[in-house]
Design a protein around this motif. Structure first.
Motif, short mmCIF file in Angstrom:
data_model
loop_
_atom_site.label_atom_id
_atom_site.label_comp_id
_atom_site.label_asym_id
_atom_site.label_seq_id
_atom_site.Cartn_x
_atom_site.Cartn_y
_atom_site.Cartn_z
N VAL A 1 -11.59 0.57 2.67
CA VAL A 1 -10.60 1.03 3.65
C VAL A 1 -11.29 1.76 4.80
N LEU B 1 0.84 -1.21 0.00
CA LEU B 1 0.00 0.00 0.00
C LEU B 1 0.87 1.26 0.00
N VAL C 1 -6.68 -5.30 -0.91
CA VAL C 1 -6.84 -4.07 -0.12
C VAL C 1 -7.52 -4.41 1.21
N LYS D 1 -12.58 0.52 -3.38
CA LYS D 1 -11.39 0.30 -2.55
C LYS D 1 -11.34 1.29 -1.39
N PRO E 1 -4.51 2.85 -1.52
CA PRO E 1 -5.17 1.59 -1.87
C PRO E 1 -5.48 1.39 -3.34
#
Length: 423
Positions: free
Chosen positions: A324, A35, A402, A320, A394
């Protein structure tokens, strides 16, 4: 939920034991996840595959009849300049197009000003007794590397919800040794903050002691949205009306719109700044890659064509980022050990952890097979005085990776906090 620092001994030990167990399980998985940098994914890059066949055999003349296969055209072709002038709300005469990287243009501009001075400089910056530059933090490490490379003292200003702390900036620019400011005005790296119209206007209108003060306006994420497109304020016009027509060096590129290493960079500024730029760029080279510029113009077709491409990117990026944020909230929310930004576009999420633990989080993640950008990278000289901030990127891994990586990062943040608070 009770914050970690306010838990009784039993509650704290239960949380600590769970964090240690999760971490041991994480290490046993032998992951290889990354990442670290905001690169487009393979899926995003494939959106522009059509570009590889453009402009097409025999399709080599611009709208105004220029043969792009030949030398010349220092300011770039009108076809791509028109698209970006409309997209950014700028006057076509103020916009020129170069080769792939706006970062290269930023370096060139800094190098030429250091060597020769800009069009408002009493002397080259290399001859100044002292050079200082304002860095909004957390910010973009590659920007800071440029001013570090030229020996500037970098002074930091915090990012607020609507842009940088303008009170701090107004105070700093009273010093004639303060020569400029780095700015990523839309979906800033790494916070995702977009400067308000008031902040843009204040930057354009404020008085500065240095007559050759410049703002490197790196609008890298001007159209990189998850939903609605932001307004890109015409700071060039704001500055002109305020009597500071040369203040902004305005940059953007197609680097995260088409192919990251093979795009088109845009530089926009006042006529005086563009003449100064051309006086040096014309010595450095004869002209940019006009074939590539025409290919991009044909691929986009219009400013709306660029927006349509970015809607495709949003379909890849938004899930994504949503994932997160969901994981951060479910694993760390309410514990009082982390806070994070919720960007509406761009490529990054800024994560603040317990003071003094960011480096430990990176270390724990590395041991578990998860690469994170080094702690401190979002500050000049890579020195975060609080060892607090982490930049999450990400975009590149597939969604399932992810999710695994972020669950692991949350475990590392919690374990680092437990270790810190237990001491």
């Amino acid at each position: 939920m009770t914050e970690l620092k306010d838990m009784n001994q039993q509650e704290f030990e239960e949380i600590a034991a769970d964090a240690r167990n999760r971490y041991e399980e994480l290490v046993q998985r032998d992951l290889q996840l990354d990442l670290t940098r905001g690169k487009p994914s393979a899926e995003q890059l494939s959106f522009a595959d059509e570009l590889l066949a453009l402009p097409g055999k025999g399709e080599y003349r611009t709208a105004d009849g220029v043969d792009v296969r030949n030398y010349g055209g220092l300011n770039g072709i009108v076809d791509i300049r028109e698209i970006y002038a409309e997209l950014l709300g700028l006057d076509l005469a103020q916009v020129c197009a170069g080769d792939s990287s706006s970062l290269n243009i930023a370096f060139d501009i800094m190098s030429w000003t250091y060597t020769f001075g800009n069009c408002d400089s009493p002397r080259p910056w290399s001859q100044e007794e002292k050079l200082r530059w304002i860095c909004i933090v957390p910010g973009y490490d590659r920007h800071f590397s440029i001013t570090e490379h030229f020996g500037f003292e970098m002074v930091t200003v915090p990012m607020l919800d609507n842009g940088p702390d303008m009170d701090a900036i107004r105070e700093l620019v009273k010093d004639p040794s303060v020569k400029g400011l780095w700015a990523v005005p839309v979906f800033s790296n790494p916070t995702g903050v977009t400067f308000s119209e008031d902040v843009c206007r204040e930057l354009a209108e404020m008085d500065t002691a240095a007559p050759d003060f410049r703002i490197m306006w790196d609008n890298a994420y001007a159209v990189h949205v998850f939903d609605e497109f932001p307004e890109n304020y015409n700071v060039l016009e704001m500055a002109k009306k305020a009597g500071h027509p040369n203040r902004f060096w305005y940059l953007t590129s197609t680097s995260k719109v088409t192919f990251a290493g093979s795009g088109v960079a845009i530089f926009a500024s006042s006529s005086a700044n563009l003449e100064w730029y051309a006086s040096h760029a014309g010595i450095r080279g004869i002209g940019p890659n006009k074939v590539n510029q025409l290919a991009h113009a044909r691929y986009f077709g219009s400013a709306e064509g660029v927006r349509e491409v970015m809607r495709q990117h949003a379909s890849s990026l938004a899930p994504k980022f949503h994932s997160v944020l969901e994981i951060l909230e479910s694993r760390l929310g309410g514990l009082g050990i982390a806070s994070w930004t919720s960007p509406k576009g761009g490529y990054f999420i800024s994560l603040d952890v317990v003071d003094g633990t960011a480096s430990r989080v990176v270390e724990l993640a590395k041991e578990a097979g998860i690469k994170l950008t080094a702690a401190g990278s979002t500050f000049p000289l890579k020195q975060d005085p609080n060892d607090r901030n982490l930049r999450l990127a990400p975009s590149m891994p597939p969604l399932n990776e992810v999710e695994v990586a972020m669950d692991g990062v949350a475990t590392c943040v919690l374990l680092a906090a437990v270790e810190k608070l237990a001491n």
